[in-house]
Design an enzyme around this catalytic site. Structure first.
Site, short mmCIF file in Angstrom:
data_model
loop_
_atom_site.label_atom_id
_atom_site.label_comp_id
_atom_site.label_asym_id
_atom_site.label_seq_id
_atom_site.Cartn_x
_atom_site.Cartn_y
_atom_site.Cartn_z
N CYS A 140 0.55 -1.35 -0.09
CA CYS A 140 -0.06 -0.15 0.02
C CYS A 140 0.63 1.24 0.00
CB CYS A 140 -1.17 0.25 1.32
SG CYS A 140 0.58 0.71 3.24
N CYS B 95 -0.73 -4.99 7.70
CA CYS B 95 -0.27 -4.06 8.46
C CYS B 95 0.64 -3.96 9.26
CB CYS B 95 -1.82 -2.63 8.49
SG CYS B 95 -2.83 -2.73 7.52
FE1 FES Z 1 -0.83 0.46 4.78
FE2 FES Z 1 -2.71 -0.90 6.73
S1 FES Z 1 -3.01 -0.49 4.53
S2 FES Z 1 -0.64 -0.43 6.14
#
Ligand code: FES
Length: 164
Positions: free
Chosen positions: A44, A117
């Site tokens: 992400c 995460c």
């Molecule tokens: Fe990237 Fe949680 S969505 S660390």
């Protein structure tokens, strides 16, 4: 039940994350830290930095304080808050054996979409431990804030979450 004001159903995980975010622990750098680790998530683009300060206790070198800064999602912040509490009193070896799930502590099992995460927090911890000197001499630039480093580099697609 009147049905006029339906209460949204929130999972226990979500409510625990909200609780942790209402009072996040150990945010910000430790200026005289012994080690620092930084990772970015390839999933992400979020980033997390963790600082560790060691102390001698009963003849063991244990983590006295751990702190973090995150440019990341709420789950990463909640896990980092929990993890930095749980790390206190652990040796580097004990800390290095903790999985993302263990670092999440009372938050419980991370939902499949949120596993990375927790891994972001685990990665920052492992990176810090790799950078941890065997003696307790503070390292040169361990106090750099994540925001200062981000200011020097183009942020690209990284999502910025304001910190206190
Ligand atoms: Fe990237 Fe949680 S969505 S660390």
């Amino acid at each position: 039940m009147s049905g006029k004001h339906p209460i949204p159903i929130m999972s226990s995980f979500e409510s625990k994350v909200r609780e942790a975010l209402a009072n996040p622990k150990n945010q910000g750098e430790i200026p005289d830290a012994d080690a620092v680790g930084t990772v970015g998530s390839p999933e992400c683009g979020d980033m997390l930095r963790m600082w560790l300060k060691f102390t001698e206790k009963d003849g063991r070198r244990v983590i006295d304080r751990a702190s973090f800064q995150a440019f990341g999602c709420q789950t990463a912040i909640a896990v980092a808050s929990m993890a930095t509490e749980l790390l206190r009193g652990k040796t580097a070896e004990e800390a290095g054996k903790m999985s993302a799930g263990e670092l999440a502590g009372d938050l419980g099992a991370l939902p499949p979409m949120k596993i990375h995460c927790g891994q972001l927090v685990e990665g920052a911890l492992r990176n810090a431990l790799e950078n941890s000197p065997s003696d307790m001499t503070p390292q040169g630039n361990v106090a750099n804030t994540l925001s200062a480093d981000m200011a020097r580099k183009p942020a690209g697609s990284i999502r910025i979450v304001p910190l206190d």
